[in-house]
Design an enzyme around this catalytic site. Sequence first.
Site, PDB file in Angstrom:
ATOM      1  N   SER A   4       0.868  -1.172   0.000  1.00 21.42           N
ATOM      2  CA  SER A   4       0.000   0.000   0.000  1.00 21.42           C
ATOM      3  C   SER A   4       0.905   1.222   0.000  1.00 21.42           C
ATOM      4  O   SER A   4       1.679   1.428   0.942  1.00 21.42           O
ATOM      5  CB  SER A   4      -0.897  -0.024   1.250  1.00 21.42           C
ATOM      6  N   GLU A   5       0.847   2.020  -1.055  1.00 21.37           N
ATOM      7  CA  GLU A   5       1.894   3.033  -1.237  1.00 21.37           C
ATOM      8  C   GLU A   5       1.873   4.128  -0.184  1.00 21.37           C
ATOM      9  O   GLU A   5       2.847   4.867  -0.031  1.00 21.37           O
ATOM     10  CB  GLU A   5       1.847   3.649  -2.643  1.00 21.37           C
ATOM     11  N   ASN A   6       0.768   4.231   0.562  1.00 20.57           N
ATOM     12  CA  ASN A   6       0.772   5.207   1.653  1.00 20.57           C
ATOM     13  C   ASN A   6       1.604   4.752   2.841  1.00 20.57           C
ATOM     14  O   ASN A   6       1.764   5.518   3.785  1.00 20.57           O
ATOM     15  CB  ASN A   6      -0.659   5.542   2.094  1.00 20.57           C
ATOM     16  N   SER A  65       8.455   3.677   0.988  1.00 18.35           N
ATOM     17  CA  SER A  65       7.386   3.073   0.209  1.00 18.35           C
ATOM     18  C   SER A  65       7.705   3.150  -1.282  1.00 18.35           C
ATOM     19  O   SER A  65       7.549   2.175  -2.024  1.00 18.35           O
ATOM     20  CB  SER A  65       6.059   3.784   0.496  1.00 18.35           C
TER      21      SER A  65
END
Lengths: 221, 221, 225, 225
Positions: free
Chosen positions: B48-50, B90
């Site tokens: 999850s890129e967050n 990330s």
Amino acid sequence: MEYVPSKENIAKRIARFFKNGDVVNLGIGLPTLVGNYVPEGVELILQSENGFMGLGPVPEAGKEDPMLVNAGGSCVTIQPGGCFFDSAMSFAIIRGGHVDATVLGVLEVDQEGNLANYKVPGKMVPGMGGAMDLTVGAKKVFAATQHFDAKGNSKLLRKCKLPLTAAHEVDYVVTDIGLFEVKNGAFVLKEYFKPYTVEYILEKTDADIVVDKDCREVDLG
Amino acid sequence: MEYVPSKENIAKRIARFFKNGDVVNLGIGLPTLVGNYVPEGVELILQSENGFMGLGPVPEAGKEDPMLVNAGGSCVTIQPGGCFFDSAMSFAIIRGGHVDATVLGVLEVDQEGNLANYKVPGKMVPGMGGAMDLTVGAKKVFAATQHFDAKGNSKLLRKCKLPLTAAHEVDYVVTDIGLFEVKNGAFVLKEYFKPYTVEYILEKTDADIVVDKDCREVDLG
Amino acid sequence: MLAKPIVTAEQAVGLIKEGDVVMLGGFMGCGSPPALLAALEKKGTKNLTLVCNDCAVHNLKTGEMTFVAPLVAKKQFKKVIATHIGLNGEIQRQMNAGETEVLLVPQGTLAERIRAAGAGLGGVLTPTGVGTEVQEGKKVIDLDGKRYLLETGLSGDVALIRAKKADKAGNCTYDKSGRNFNPLMAMACKTVIVEADEIVEIGQLDPEVVVTPSVVVTHLVQAKK
Amino acid sequence: MLAKPIVTAEQAVGLIKEGDVVMLGGFMGCGSPPALLAALEKKGTKNLTLVCNDCAVHNLKTGEMTFVAPLVAKKQFKKVIATHIGLNGEIQRQMNAGETEVLLVPQGTLAERIRAAGAGLGGVLTPTGVGTEVQEGKKVIDLDGKRYLLETGLSGDVALIRAKKADKAGNCTYDKSGRNFNPLMAMACKTVIVEADEIVEIGQLDPEVVVTPSVVVTHLVQAKK
């Protein structure tokens, strides 16, 4: 007047620069001594470039932890409020201007603020380690050196001959006979340490020295 | 033959690409559906890129934690073996090639592998978010899209007209009527989904399509 | 270790001057500091530049606004640098109307630009955005046949950070996906204000788990419990 | 979460081929993986390139050698990329005699070059080394009147990592100042071998304190206790 080398006086004088809470990185060797002379009421936060903030004193005998060493590989401790990080973060802190001052040893330093301390070509090539990043990154760069080498030659020069660690980055040079600010291409003499005199310094130093109008004698005791 | 949009078929087909342990980033919206159709015995590690690895399903009602959301801001969970990190880490994971595949939504995709999905100038400008990094960083880029827009126009084009999210980065385009590999400036048709036919796809798609020699019909059920 | 001043949210936002570049942690509001945002809205400081992943939510139909959205609606920002503004209809409207300057940056590039500034780097070479509008006006550097954009460091005046725990010296940990841009922004600004869920004594944070080192933090604010 | 193979140190170093670029975590040996080094010395693989902060200790007078020093003495490395070799007299001798190629890199630059490779960046612009020999042969880029060197990414074939705890998926934590280059190198190599003091079940590491994410780790080795 006879020159008596004194690492202690260099360390004592540099230590007086710092104010409470300053973040400081002390090079291995002579610069490390600075930590012993910090005035009462001043607590420095020492950064250790191998990866932590809050470098503390050498542990008691028998309490050494081989996983907690300084940048020279010697066992140390970490202060309450310190923290560990990786080498990228360590140098982000250094290069990013989050370190107030660094104190580095000297092979040569010149009146342009150039410092050479990592290489004598063909003879001694230890490498620059973190010194190049420290000189460009720390807000103030202190060059800590005995005024003369073993042969009596001035370590303060007009122009460094050895490969540079950093170009135009030195702010202060502190020797065992005086304190110099590097400014406009000259060493500005701010203090001379008892028993030395301005005349002695001017005569023995192979560089352009400007005597500051507020230059004064200091007794480092 | 009538076109019946099917997000499910797109998601189903993409899900079959993955093997156990693949690290995958699924875009918000249609791509998220892919997670529902992963074959038995295949466990994906969702990034999850967050800021975390090991994106898990939506929590039970009442167990939502506002500090644990996906890149769309919806409450999710983290799987055992997951970990949190900052946005630089990330995208180091994403850009550094540590993500096996990403699935992204489409405004337009063309036979050169160009993707447009972040901007309709003057109308809708949500921004690219992490999509530009995902397309350059993930090892395989899947463009997931209904084959036609609401007006019946092919979303597979000879050349994108909208501003690009990425140039030449798309590897596969999966629509609800077929699977295409982007290769040598053409869409290579690898599979057509029942009840559609090769002829239908060739006729209705406004792009150069090469029918693969092993092209086959697939029933997505 | 020197303790940092613990101030109120109102005192903290008083450090923000008109024209300042304000970096705001958070991702769709998750990891944004709510008390600092409320205080900054109340104070009404204008002409700011906002650097943030997004502008949270502003639903123009329902009027729903979250986190930084009310400040956007009050036009406290003359410029917004973000990666995604899809859920804030108002900032899209302001952008399209030419009322507010909006710079959209790829998320990984925004992270690296902020990190670079905090780390004393001039910039980074990234493949992200090559061949897109993001490339416009930027130096393209070819290394071994692969093209990269030169993206420069992005620093700020004030960082508004939300931490989970902070010790009084300023060391911070974060809360799950609320970490996101916070640690990067804390390195890249002159004034770094941390709104922490919990402020503990110096020595009570495990030095192994600290994410933001104390030395970059200038002020602490106790979050509402 | 997929478990990674747990192998012996001997099996692990069998993955290293002649000619490989080997990245070795550690700073004066603190944070270097001892069992992997011993196995690689025993195996005797040659023609390697070593990327490491330093070469540990080799005192030519006493014969004392620590960590990677015996491998250096056996000339397993045709090239060494390091920041400091002051305490290894043998590698200095090899360098001065022209027997081994040695590239000395500023420590912060080495960290950023490795990080850049792991992060998919082509390189970074650093002010470090401007006006010194380090500048030679490099592109100098002027940004707003300040000069930077373009330092490119540095990747490797195999990373030899020492962790404190690893879970079976590969997530790692480190031990105090043993962290140093380990997390950076774990991101920058195709094969990443972790020698962990303790290997725990998946789910037993707090996701907030993991430093190296599982997905970059390929093999685990249990360190001798």
